[in-house]
Motif scaffolding. Sequence first.
Motif, mmCIF file in Angstrom:
data_model
loop_
_atom_site.group_PDB
_atom_site.id
_atom_site.type_symbol
_atom_site.label_atom_id
_atom_site.label_comp_id
_atom_site.label_asym_id
_atom_site.label_seq_id
_atom_site.Cartn_x
_atom_site.Cartn_y
_atom_site.Cartn_z
ATOM 1 N N GLY A 43 0.820 -1.205 0.000
ATOM 2 C CA GLY A 43 0.000 0.000 0.000
ATOM 3 C C GLY A 43 0.859 1.262 0.000
ATOM 4 O O GLY A 43 0.579 2.223 -0.708
ATOM 5 N N ARG A 44 1.939 1.232 0.778
ATOM 6 C CA ARG A 44 2.823 2.409 0.840
ATOM 7 C C ARG A 44 3.447 2.692 -0.522
ATOM 8 O O ARG A 44 3.540 3.843 -0.944
ATOM 9 C CB ARG A 44 3.920 2.189 1.887
ATOM 10 C CG ARG A 44 3.362 2.070 3.277
ATOM 11 C CD ARG A 44 4.275 2.645 4.340
ATOM 12 N NE ARG A 44 3.722 2.421 5.673
ATOM 13 C CZ ARG A 44 2.723 3.127 6.205
ATOM 14 N NH1 ARG A 44 2.169 4.080 5.532
ATOM 15 N NH2 ARG A 44 2.284 2.861 7.423
ATOM 16 N N GLU A 45 3.892 1.627 -1.188
ATOM 17 C CA GLU A 45 4.479 1.781 -2.522
ATOM 18 C C GLU A 45 3.437 2.363 -3.488
ATOM 19 O O GLU A 45 3.744 3.215 -4.320
ATOM 20 C CB GLU A 45 4.959 0.411 -3.009
ATOM 21 C CG GLU A 45 5.894 0.463 -4.200
ATOM 22 C CD GLU A 45 6.329 -0.924 -4.653
ATOM 23 O OE1 GLU A 45 6.391 -1.121 -5.876
ATOM 24 O OE2 GLU A 45 6.591 -1.803 -3.802
ATOM 25 N N ASP A 61 -5.227 -5.831 -3.947
ATOM 26 C CA ASP A 61 -5.362 -7.001 -3.091
ATOM 27 C C ASP A 61 -5.952 -6.499 -1.776
ATOM 28 O O ASP A 61 -5.647 -5.395 -1.336
ATOM 29 C CB ASP A 61 -3.966 -7.607 -2.864
ATOM 30 C CG ASP A 61 -3.984 -8.862 -2.011
ATOM 31 O OD1 ASP A 61 -5.056 -9.478 -1.858
ATOM 32 O OD2 ASP A 61 -2.911 -9.222 -1.502
ATOM 33 N N VAL A 62 -6.808 -7.287 -1.136
ATOM 34 C CA VAL A 62 -7.387 -6.861 0.142
ATOM 35 C C VAL A 62 -6.422 -7.121 1.288
ATOM 36 O O VAL A 62 -6.143 -6.245 2.090
ATOM 37 C CB VAL A 62 -8.741 -7.566 0.411
ATOM 38 C CG1 VAL A 62 -9.211 -7.300 1.835
ATOM 39 C CG2 VAL A 62 -9.788 -7.091 -0.584
ATOM 40 N N ASP A 68 -3.736 -2.619 4.497
ATOM 41 C CA ASP A 68 -4.502 -3.544 3.671
ATOM 42 C C ASP A 68 -5.139 -2.777 2.507
ATOM 43 O O ASP A 68 -4.993 -1.549 2.382
ATOM 44 C CB ASP A 68 -5.534 -4.309 4.505
ATOM 45 C CG ASP A 68 -6.670 -3.436 5.029
ATOM 46 O OD1 ASP A 68 -6.798 -2.265 4.625
ATOM 47 O OD2 ASP A 68 -7.443 -3.945 5.858
ATOM 48 N N GLY A 69 -5.819 -3.495 1.643
ATOM 49 C CA GLY A 69 -6.405 -2.873 0.455
ATOM 50 C C GLY A 69 -7.423 -1.788 0.770
ATOM 51 O O GLY A 69 -7.467 -0.759 0.102
ATOM 52 N N LEU A 70 -8.234 -2.012 1.797
ATOM 53 C CA LEU A 70 -9.251 -1.017 2.163
ATOM 54 C C LEU A 70 -8.600 0.276 2.649
ATOM 55 O O LEU A 70 -9.002 1.371 2.254
ATOM 56 C CB LEU A 70 -10.200 -1.581 3.226
ATOM 57 C CG LEU A 70 -11.113 -2.709 2.732
ATOM 58 C CD1 LEU A 70 -11.671 -3.505 3.896
ATOM 59 C CD2 LEU A 70 -12.228 -2.152 1.878
ATOM 60 N N ALA A 71 -7.582 0.156 3.507
ATOM 61 C CA ALA A 71 -6.878 1.342 4.013
ATOM 62 C C ALA A 71 -6.139 2.049 2.877
ATOM 63 O O ALA A 71 -6.141 3.280 2.790
ATOM 64 C CB ALA A 71 -5.901 0.953 5.116
ATOM 65 N N LEU A 88 -11.169 -1.908 -8.043
ATOM 66 C CA LEU A 88 -11.591 -3.306 -7.904
ATOM 67 C C LEU A 88 -10.724 -3.955 -6.842
ATOM 68 O O LEU A 88 -9.525 -3.676 -6.768
ATOM 69 C CB LEU A 88 -11.361 -4.075 -9.214
ATOM 70 C CG LEU A 88 -12.284 -3.823 -10.381
ATOM 71 C CD1 LEU A 88 -11.736 -4.510 -11.622
ATOM 72 C CD2 LEU A 88 -13.677 -4.341 -10.068
ATOM 73 N N PHE A 89 -11.316 -4.842 -6.054
ATOM 74 C CA PHE A 89 -10.538 -5.615 -5.102
ATOM 75 C C PHE A 89 -10.332 -7.022 -5.634
ATOM 76 O O PHE A 89 -11.207 -7.582 -6.285
ATOM 77 C CB PHE A 89 -11.225 -5.671 -3.737
ATOM 78 C CG PHE A 89 -11.088 -4.403 -2.944
ATOM 79 C CD1 PHE A 89 -9.851 -4.008 -2.459
ATOM 80 C CD2 PHE A 89 -12.186 -3.602 -2.696
ATOM 81 C CE1 PHE A 89 -9.716 -2.829 -1.730
ATOM 82 C CE2 PHE A 89 -12.057 -2.426 -1.959
ATOM 83 C CZ PHE A 89 -10.818 -2.040 -1.484
ATOM 84 N N VAL A 90 -9.147 -7.565 -5.360
ATOM 85 C CA VAL A 90 -8.802 -8.935 -5.705
ATOM 86 C C VAL A 90 -8.629 -9.646 -4.370
ATOM 87 O O VAL A 90 -7.792 -9.240 -3.561
ATOM 88 C CB VAL A 90 -7.481 -8.995 -6.502
ATOM 89 C CG1 VAL A 90 -7.159 -10.422 -6.876
ATOM 90 C CG2 VAL A 90 -7.558 -8.127 -7.739
ATOM 91 N N THR A 91 -9.448 -10.684 -4.114
ATOM 92 C CA THR A 91 -9.414 -11.298 -2.789
ATOM 93 C C THR A 91 -10.056 -12.673 -2.763
ATOM 94 O O THR A 91 -10.897 -12.987 -3.605
ATOM 95 C CB THR A 91 -10.131 -10.383 -1.768
ATOM 96 O OG1 THR A 91 -10.031 -10.962 -0.472
ATOM 97 C CG2 THR A 91 -11.595 -10.178 -2.124
ATOM 98 N N GLY A 92 -9.655 -13.438 -1.774
ATOM 99 C CA GLY A 92 -10.315 -14.707 -1.511
ATOM 100 C C GLY A 92 -11.478 -14.526 -0.548
ATOM 101 O O GLY A 92 -12.274 -15.424 -0.337
ATOM 102 N N LEU A 93 -11.577 -13.334 0.041
ATOM 103 C CA LEU A 93 -12.654 -13.036 0.999
ATOM 104 C C LEU A 93 -13.868 -12.518 0.236
ATOM 105 O O LEU A 93 -13.995 -11.321 -0.007
ATOM 106 C CB LEU A 93 -12.183 -11.995 2.021
ATOM 107 C CG LEU A 93 -10.931 -12.361 2.818
ATOM 108 C CD1 LEU A 93 -10.471 -11.190 3.672
ATOM 109 C CD2 LEU A 93 -11.186 -13.595 3.672
#
Length: 136
Positions: A43-45, A61-62, A68-71, A88-93
């Motif tokens: 996320g920082r990058e 990615d979440v 994390d992806g949301l933050a 868009l989120f990419v996740t297994g959740l």
Amino acid sequence: MDANLNHGLKSILYVEDDLHVRTTAKLVLEVIGKFEVRDCGSGREALLAAMHFKPDLILLDVMMPELDGLATLSMLRRMPHLADTPALFVTGLTAQADIARYAEAGAIGVIPKPLMPLRLTGQLHTLWEQRAPAVA
């Protein structure tokens, strides 16, 4: 017709901490999808890269360490040039409650993990078309 295939979707900011997943997806998006992809491992990058990049789409990615992806999306949204960029989120959740959380955060959709590399560009196009009114 081929030049119009992406309907305004040309560049992607892609944030994924798993190097193998990120490398594979980036290759598919560039070679098959013909997208310009700026990939980031955290996320920082992504926050640093986004200062000098105005993507058409943010792909996140979440589950990532630190941010994390949301933050990450929340912080990217504070940048004026990314305030309205589709994400868009990419996740297994992918439980209903999770998908509702992503929508609340401003995502236009979810691509489930594990990623199917050969289906990725099609999934992106489908979600992109669903959010964008057809331009005649």
